[in-house]
Scaffold this active site. Structure first.
Site, PDB file in Angstrom:
ATOM      1  N   TRP A 132      32.753  39.634  52.996  1.00 48.77           N
ATOM      2  CA  TRP A 132      32.736  41.183  52.283  1.00 48.77           C
ATOM      3  C   TRP A 132      32.237  40.842  50.774  1.00 48.77           C
ATOM      4  CZ3 TRP A 132      36.769  43.573  49.163  1.00 48.77           C
ATOM      5  CH2 TRP A 132      37.567  42.757  48.730  1.00 48.77           C
ATOM      6  N   ASP A 133      32.259  39.647  50.228  1.00 50.86           N
ATOM      7  CA  ASP A 133      31.966  39.462  49.143  1.00 50.86           C
ATOM      8  C   ASP A 133      30.543  39.932  48.755  1.00 50.86           C
ATOM      9  OD1 ASP A 133      33.734  37.579  49.762  1.00 50.86           O
ATOM     10  OD2 ASP A 133      33.229  35.970  48.643  1.00 50.86           O
TER      11      ASP A 133
ATOM     12  N   GLU B 249      45.352  38.020  49.985  1.00 46.44           N
ATOM     13  CA  GLU B 249      45.563  37.142  51.439  1.00 46.44           C
ATOM     14  C   GLU B 249      46.841  36.395  51.341  1.00 46.44           C
ATOM     15  OE1 GLU B 249      41.845  35.292  51.323  1.00 46.44           O
ATOM     16  OE2 GLU B 249      41.011  36.262  53.030  1.00 46.44           O
TER      17      GLU B 249
ATOM     18  N   LYS C 238      46.847  37.360  45.227  1.00 41.89           N
ATOM     19  CA  LYS C 238      45.891  36.345  45.009  1.00 41.89           C
ATOM     20  C   LYS C 238      44.798  36.786  44.175  1.00 41.89           C
ATOM     21  CE  LYS C 238      43.234  33.377  48.135  1.00 41.89           C
ATOM     22  NZ  LYS C 238      42.569  33.169  49.460  1.00 41.89           N
ATOM     23  N   GLN C 239      44.386  38.070  44.516  1.00 44.64           N
ATOM     24  CA  GLN C 239      43.415  38.735  43.846  1.00 44.64           C
ATOM     25  C   GLN C 239      43.556  40.035  43.994  1.00 44.64           C
ATOM     26  OE1 GLN C 239      40.549  37.588  47.432  1.00 44.64           O
ATOM     27  NE2 GLN C 239      39.401  39.439  46.518  1.00 44.64           N
TER      28      GLN C 239
END
Lengths: 768, 768
Positions: free
Chosen positions: A359-360, A490, A602-603
Site C-alpha cells: 500500500w506504500d 503493525e 510503529k508508524q
C-alpha cells in the site's frame, strides 16, 4: 545515525577510502537503476570479501513456497520474491596471470566511489598494490541507460604504475546465481542456452514456475590510451556461463580500457522467440553510439528528470544530499512508463520485501509521481490496481466474502496475495482504503475526471462491498464494528475497531456511493456499462450509507481523543521518552507478545487518518491527537517520520518537523536502522519528498486550487521545488524574505498562499 | 460419525473384510504400545498400497528447524518431532519366488483384524489368492511386551491351501525410514552399524542433533506345524538395513511359522556402549521364554492393568468398546514408570503434534492416572515439570520476564518451547495455570502433602511470579488486566482479559501465596531451603495478593455472565444451531480471520474455568454460563466434549451428557473428525474417562473425602469402575436400583453420596 562515512556533497553520494566492512552497505547505497532493471553496486572484477550480489529485472519474480508452522485456511501458497538475475557486469581480470581482487591487494589507495545523481552514473577510482607488490591505477564508470532501458554500460580502465604488465579482461555473463533468501534452496532459473557468437555472449534463461524468459547479453570493446584496440577473444562456455578472454601487454602508464555493453531483453517487451535478435539490436545501437555518446544521452535524460523533480535546498549540504538521494532512487526504481510495473519497497537494491507492491505505492508514492511527472504516470499506478481487480475479488472470495467484494492483497506481484503472515494478509485490511483514497487523491490533484468512469468506479464498488460485509453490527454497541484487524501500526494484531480502519472504511463507503451517484448523473453510458458489469443492486448504495453512518469509533472522554482501538487505554501508558534506550528498537529487543501488549506505535496509525482525512478535523483536534499518540510512537517503520514531519509542520513545530525530516531523508545514507546493507527504503523516500512539499511548503489541493503555507526550517536559508499541476509547471522558491512563485507556460494560475488567493501570471516571478 | 466399520465388541477392536481404503485408518486404530515404544498397525509383510509407516520410541525426538514467514523475537528455533524409528517388524515374504503383498493379491477372503485390548495383542487372519491363483491362509499375532518393555514379538504363520509351496521368510530391520512430516527433508537418523551375527541382526543408529543412541535388534525362530524347525539363513546387509532370508518347502495344509523377536535398546536406559549387549540380553530372555510364555505374561500384565482401570458398562456394547479403547490406548501410551516421559497428544500412533507434552497432561490426563495407578505415577507426571523448571524460567526470560518468573512451554520435549506459532507459544499462557492446578489437584486427591515442600512450591513460586508480572495495571479500569492472550479456545487470538486466564492467574497467585505460608508455618527447613534458593523477597506474597484481589473480570450485566474476553458481545452472536452445516467444521471451511471474528468456541474456555474452579460458583451460575457458551461451541477440539459432558451431567441433563460422551469415547473409532489415519487422540481419551467418573458418577474429592452423585444414561443398564483413593481401592457400581460400593483392604472409608456421609467397611458390599 549509525554510520557517517558518506561525504556530504550536493549532487553525489561519495565514499572515500576502501573499507571491507562497508562494502555491503555501499553496494546498497550506490545502487543504480533505470526503472526497467537495477543492480547493487557490486564490483565488476572478482571480489572475495563479504558482498551481497544483486541484479534485478522489473516484474521478474518467483513464487517461493511458503511453509508455516500450521497452515490456516486462506494462507497464500507462496511468497513472491524478486529474483537475483544473471550477472552481466562481471569482468574477471588477470594481471600478469594473477586474479585481480581488491580483497587480496596489499593496499588500496585513494579509493573513491561516486554515485553521480545529477548525471546518473556510478564510478570508482583507486590505486592498488597487488599481492606481488606491483601497482596499478583503476578507473571505472557504469550506468544503466534511461533511454535504452535494456542496456547497461561499463567503462573499465587499468593503468600499470610500476612496470609494464600483461592484463587480461574476461567479461562474462553468469547465470549460476542464487538468492540470499531462498526458502527451500529451490533453483530459480533454468538456463536453456549459453552461447558465444563472435564477440558477443548470450545466456538464455527462464524463471522456474513463472517462466519469465530473459536473454542476458554482452559485448566488449577495447582501447589503449583511448585508441580503439582490436583484440581477439578466447571463448569459455559452460552450462550457465559465457566468458571471453582478451589479453594485452600494457606499457607502464599506458591506460588499457574495456567498454562492456550488457543487459537483458525480456518477454514482457518482446516475443519470446525474438529476445536474442532484440539483444543484438540493442548491442548494435550501443556500439554504434559508443560509450561517450551513451553517457551524454544519460546525462540529458537525468537533466530532464531533475528539471522537474529536483528540490534545491540552500545552506544545508547534508539535507540537500539527502533529498536528492531520495528523489534519485525513486526515479531509478520507477519511471511510470509501464502500468504492469510498480514500486517495491526496496526497489532494485535488495531482496527484502520480495520486490512486491504494498500500500506504500498509494499511500506514499503517488503524490511524488503526480507532482513530478506527467499525470499519465500516476494514472498508470492506478491502472495497475484496476487490472488486478478480478484477483482482488478472488482474494476476498477465498476469505468468505461474496457479491464482488474486493480485497486487494497486502503484498503482490500479479494481483494475488503473496505474503505469508496471517496477521498481515488477513487482518491488515486498511490497505483497501488506501487504494480507494489514491483514486480520490488522483482526481483531486489532476482534475482528471475520466479515470473514475473508465476504471476507478469498479474498483471503488468492489472496495465498498468489502467494507459493507466486513463491518458487522454489534447489538451491544448498536453500531457497526470492524473486528479482528491490524492497523497501519503493525505492533498491534487482531484488534477490534482500529479507529483508522473504521474511519477509512466509512470514508470508502461514502466516497464510493458519491462516485456512483455522480457517474449515474453525469455519464449514463458509463453507469449502464459498469452497473451491469458489476451487477450493482439498487439497494446497495443505501446499505453502504447505513453502515457508514452507524460506524463505531472508540473514543476517550478523559483524553478527548479517538482511541487507536478498543481497549487502548488498558495498556501501561509509558511514553517512549520514559523507555530505557537499551530496550530499543523494541522490534529487536522485545518478544512479539510484549510488543503487542505495549502502547508503542510503529508508524502513524490514528495520525495516518488525520493525514489522509485532515479536512475532517480541526487544527486543535490534530494537535490533541498528535500530542497523545506521537509520544508512544517508536518510528520503527521507515514510513513513520514523514507523516509526523508533515503534521509537526502543520502545527508550526518546525524544530520537530525538521528532526523527523532528517531522519526520513538520510535514513539510508546514515543507516539509522542498521540494515542498509540489505537494501534501501525506496517507498519511504517519497514520504521524504512529501515532508518538504506538504510539510514545509504546506502544499495542498483544495477546490481545484493549489494551496501553500510555506515555512523554512531554521537550519536552511531556503528551498525550492517544482510541481506539475494540471499540465502547468509551478516553481516554488521559499526564502526567508518570502516565497517566490514562477509559472511556466502561457496561462495564469490562481493559487492560495497562507489562505490568500494569488494570481500567478506565466513567466513572471511573484513574491509573496 | 464418518465411518462405521469397526465391529462392536466388548473387549476387542475388530475389522472384518479387507479394504485398501481403510488401511491407513486401521493402522492408527489398531496401534499397539507399551509406554516405552509403540507402533502403528503396519503389516509385517510388504504392502504396496497406501500406508503410513510408524514406529516410535518414547522420548526420542528431533528438533526440526522451524522457518516462518518473518521471524519474531522469542520464536522457538525448532519444532520437536517424534521420530519414525527403524522398522523392526518387517518380514519380506516370497512364495514360490514371488513377493507376497496384499495389495496385489487376486482376492483376500475372511480378512479379520483384531486388537485384543483385554490381553494386549494385535492379530490378523485371512486367506489370500495369490497373483498366480494359488491360495494360502495367514495368521499373525503381535504384541509389545509390557514386562520386557524393549521387546516386541511377532508370530507369523502361512498355510498353503492349494498346493505345496516354497516359502521364504526374510525378517529385516530397516533404518532407511523417514518422517511423513519432515520440514526440510532433513535426515533424522545416522546409521553407524548394520550387522548380522549368527541369527541375530542389529542396527546401531543415532538421531541427528539430539544424538539419541538406539540399537534396533531382531532374531527369528521357525516352526512347521508347531514343531521347531532349524533353518539356516542367508544374510543380506546394506548400509541401513539387515535382513536374513530363510526358506522352507511347505506341504499343502502344513503351517509354516516364524516367531520374530525385535525391539530397541536406548541410551536413556543403558550406557551407550552397552546397547548391543543389552539387546542380546533381551533376545536371550525372549527366546528362553518363547512366544507362548511371553504372551501369557502379556495377558497377565494387561489383566492387572484392567483390574484397576476397567470401566464396565452394561447394556451398550459400543459405549463399552469405546471406553475400553480409550483406557487401553492411554495405558499403551504412558504407564507412569519414568518421570522423564510424558503423554503426547497422539501417543505412539502418528507424527502430528510432534509427540510432545502439552497442558493436556495436567488438565486432562492427571485424574485418570491418579485414580487408576499408584500415586507415584501421578507424582512422576508432576516431577516431569519440576525437572524442567529451569527451562521454564529461561523461557520466561526470553520473553522479558525477570526474577525467576517461570513460563512453562506450550509444547515441549525437554522443557524448551518447541512450537512455532507465536499466537500459541507467546499468548496461550493459561497453560501455566494448569501446571499449578495439577499440583493442587494431586494433593487434593492423594493427600500427599510431601510433594509441595519437596518440589511443587518452587514451581508454584515461579508461576506466581510470572502472573504477577504478566498482569498489568489499567489506570482506565483501576484493575489488573492481562492483555494479549489466547485462551483455551484457540479460535481467538490476542484477546484482552480472557476470563479463564485472568481467573486462573488470580487462583495461582492466591494458591501459591497460601502454599508458601503453609510451608513456612509447617516446615521451616523446607521453607528456608526454598526461599533462599529462589530468593523469595518478603514483599512478594503481598504483591501477589494485591494483583489477585484487584484482577479484572469482564462481565455482562445484560446476560449476567462473565465474558469470555473483552468485547465478546460485539461479535455477531449467531449460535452454532443457526450456522449452516455446510459451513462446518469451520476450521476446514473458513479463513482464519473469519474464525477469529466469529463467536465460535473450539473447546471449553469460560466453562473450563467453571470445571477447574467449580466450587467457586453456584449451580445456577454454571447453568447460566453453560447455556450462554455451549450454543456457540463447535467442539472442534477433541478436548471439548468431555468437559461439556461432565457439566451437562452436573446440571442433570443426562441426554446431552450422553451425546457428548459418545462423541468423546468413539471419536477415533467412528472417526468423527475425518483424520483418524493421522493417528489417535490420546490425551482426550483421559477426558472420556472423566466423563464417566466425574460426569455420570459425579466423583469429587472434597475435604479429603470422595463424593459421588451417581447417574446413569438412559441407554445403559449400569456401569462400574474402580478408583484408587489414598491407597485404598473402591469399586463403584452404579445400577438403576442404586449404587454399590465395595472396598478392598482392611480399613473403612467414609465417602459422601448425594451429600450424605456413608461409611464403607472393607470387603463388604454397600448399596446406596
Amino acid at each position: 545515525m549509525n554510520q557517517n562515512y558518506i561525504i556530504p556533497n550536493e549532487w553525489s553520494v561519495v565514499e572515500e577510502g576502501f573499507d571491507k566492512e562497508r562494502v555491503k552497505s555501499s553496494e546498497s547505497l550506490f545502487s543504480i537503476g533505470n526503472g526497467a532493471m537495477g543492480q547493487r553496486a557490486n564490483f565488476e572484477e572478482d571480489y572475495s570479501g563479504a558482498s551481497f550480489q544483486g541484479s534485478y529485472i522489473a516484474g521478474v519474480y518467483y513464487p517461493d513456497k511458503t511453509r508455516v508452522g500450521w497452515w490456516k485456511n486462506g494462507y497464500p501458497e507462496y511468497f513472491a520474491k524478486v529474483l537475483n538475475a544473471p550477472n552481466w557486469i562481471g569482468i574477471h581480470i588477470r594481471i600478469d596471470g594473477e586474479v585481480f581482487d581488491l580483497a587480496s591487494c596489499k593496499d588500496v589507495r585513494n579509493f573513491r566511489r561516486e554515485l553521480n545523481m545529477k548525471e546518473g552514473w556510478l564510478a570508482r577510482t583507486f590505486e592498488a598494490v597487488l599481492p606481488n607488490g606491483e601497482e596499478i591505477r583503476v578507473a571505472t564508470k557504469r550506468f544503466l541507460s534511461i533511454d535504452l532501458d535494456e542496456l547497461g554500460v561499463i567503462n573499465y580502465s587499468i593503468e600499470p604504475l610500476s612496470k609494464a604488465m600483461t592484463i587480461a579482461y574476461e567479461p562474462y555473463i553468469d547465470a549460476g546465481i542464487t538468492n540470499e533468501d531462498s526458502n527451500w534452496d529451490d533453483k530459480f532459473w533454468d538456463v536453456t542456452a549459453a552461447v558465444i557468437e563472435g564477440e558477443r555472449g548470450f545466456v538464455r534463461s527462464h524463471t522456474m514456475k513463472t517462466n519469465f524468459e530473459v536473454c542476458t547479453f554482452m559485448e566488449s570493446e577495447f582501447f589503449m590510451d583511448g585508441a580503439p584496440l582490436k583484440l581477439s577473444g578466447a571463448s569459455k562456455t559452460t552450462d550457465r556461463k559465457v566468458a571471453i578472454s582478451y589479453t594485452a601487454d600494457v606499457a607502464k602508464n599506458a591506460v588499457f580500457t574495456t567498454v562492456k555493453y550488457g543487459g537483458y531483453t525480456v518477454d514482457r517487451n518482446h516475443p519470446a522467440s525474438e529476445l536474442k535478435s532484440a539483444a543484438i539490436a540493442v548491442l548494435e545501437r550501443a556500439k554504434e553510439a559508443g560509450f561517450d555518446s551513451l553517457l551524454e544521452l544519460q546525462q540529458r535524460a537525468w537533466a530532464s528528470i531533475w528539471d522537474m523533480a529536483d528540490i534545491h535546498i540552500d545552506g544545508d549540504v547534508k539535507a540537500q544530499q539527502g533529498i536528492r538521494f531520495n528523489i534519485f532512487q525513486l526515479n531509478q526504481t520507477y519511471l511510470g512508463t509501464d502500468a504492469q510495473l510498480n514500486i517495491g519497497p526496496k526497489g532494485f537494491t535488495g531482496e527484502k520485501y520480495g520486490g512486491s507492491t504494498y500500500w506504500d505505492t498509494e499511500a506514499y508514492c503517488l503524490p511524488f509521481y503526480m507532482a513530478t511527472k506527467e499525470h499519465k504516470v500516476a494514472r498508470n499506478l492506478l491502472a495497475y490496481r484496476y487490472q488486478q481487480l478480478d484477483r482482488a475479488i478472488e482474494n476476498a472470495e477465498k476469505l468468505g466474502f461474496t457479491n464482488g467484494a474486493a480485497l486487494y492483497p497486502m503484498v503482490t506481484m500479479n494481483g494475488e496475495e503473496c505474503h505469508n503472515e496471517w496477521e498481515i494478509t488477513f487482518e491488515e485490511i486498511h490497505r483497501n482504503a488506501a487504494i480507494a483514497f489514491a483514486i480520490y487523491n488522483y482526481e483531486r490533484y489532476t482534475g482528471d475526471e475520466s479515470y473514475i468512469p473508465e476504471m476507478g468506479l469498479e474498483v471503488l464498488i468492489g472496495i465498498a462491498r468489502f467494507w459493507k460485509q466486513r463491518a458487522t453490527f454489534s447489538t451491544a454497541k448498536k453500531k457497526y464494528v470492524i473486528l479482528g484487524v491490524t492497523g497501519p501500526n503493525e505492533y498491534e494484531n487482531n484488534v477490534n475497531n482500529n479507529w483508522y480502519t473504521n474511519y477509512a472504511a466509512k470514508w470508502c463507503l461514502e466516497y464510493a456511493a458519491k462516485c456512483v451517484e455522480k457517474v449515474a448523473k453525469e455519464d449514463a453510458d458509463a453507469y449502464a456499462r459498469i452497473s451491469s458489469k458489476v451487477r450493482l443492486a439498487s439497494e446497495e448504495l443505501s446499505e453502504w450509507k447505513t453502515v457508514a453512518s452507524a460506524m463505531f469509533f472508540p473514543y476517550s472522554e478523559e483524553h478527548d481523543v479517538y482511541l487507536q482501538q478498543d481497549g487502548f487505554l488498558d495498556k501501561e501508558l509509558i511514553t517512549v521518552a520514559d523507555l530505557p534506550t537499551t530496550e530499543r528498537p523494541i522490534n529487536q529487543k522485545w518478544s512479539w507478545d510484549r510488543i503487542l501488549r505495549s502502547p508503542y506505535i510503529k508508524q502513524a496509525d490514528t495520525l495516518q487518518g488525520f493525514y489522509f482525512f485532515e479536512d475532517d478535523f480541526t487544527q486543535e483536534e490534530l494537535e490533541r491527537h498528535f500530542d497523545f499518540y506521537e509520544p508512544f510512537t517508536v518510528h520503527e517503520s521507515s514510513l513513520s517520520p514523514c507523516v509526523h514531519s508533515i503534521q509537526a509542520a502543520k502545527l508550526g513545530r518546525m524544530e520537530q518537523a525538521y528532526t523527523f525530516y532528517l531522519r526520513t531523508s538520510r535514513l539510508d545514507l546514515d543507516d539509522y536502522n542498521r540494515e542498509v546493507e540489505e537494501g534501501l527504503h525506496i517507498t519511504s523516500m517519497a514520504g521524504t519528498w512529501m515532508s518538504i512539499i506538504e510539510g514545509f511548503g504546506g502544499m495542498r489541493v483544495k477546490e481545484n486550487q493549489l494551496n501553500f503555507t510555506p515555512q523554512i526550517p531554521a537550519q536552511w536559508e531556503g528551498y525550492s521545488f517544482k510541481v506539475n499541476f494540471r499540465g502547468q509547471v509551478l516553481k516554488v522558491s521559499v526564502q526567508k524574505k518570502g516565497t517566490e512563485f514562477e509559472l511556466e507556460g502561457d496561462k495564469e494560475l490562481t493559487i492560495v498562499v497562507n489562505d490568500k488567493k494569488i494570481i500567478v501570471p506565466p513567466n513572471n516571478l511573484i513574491t509573496v
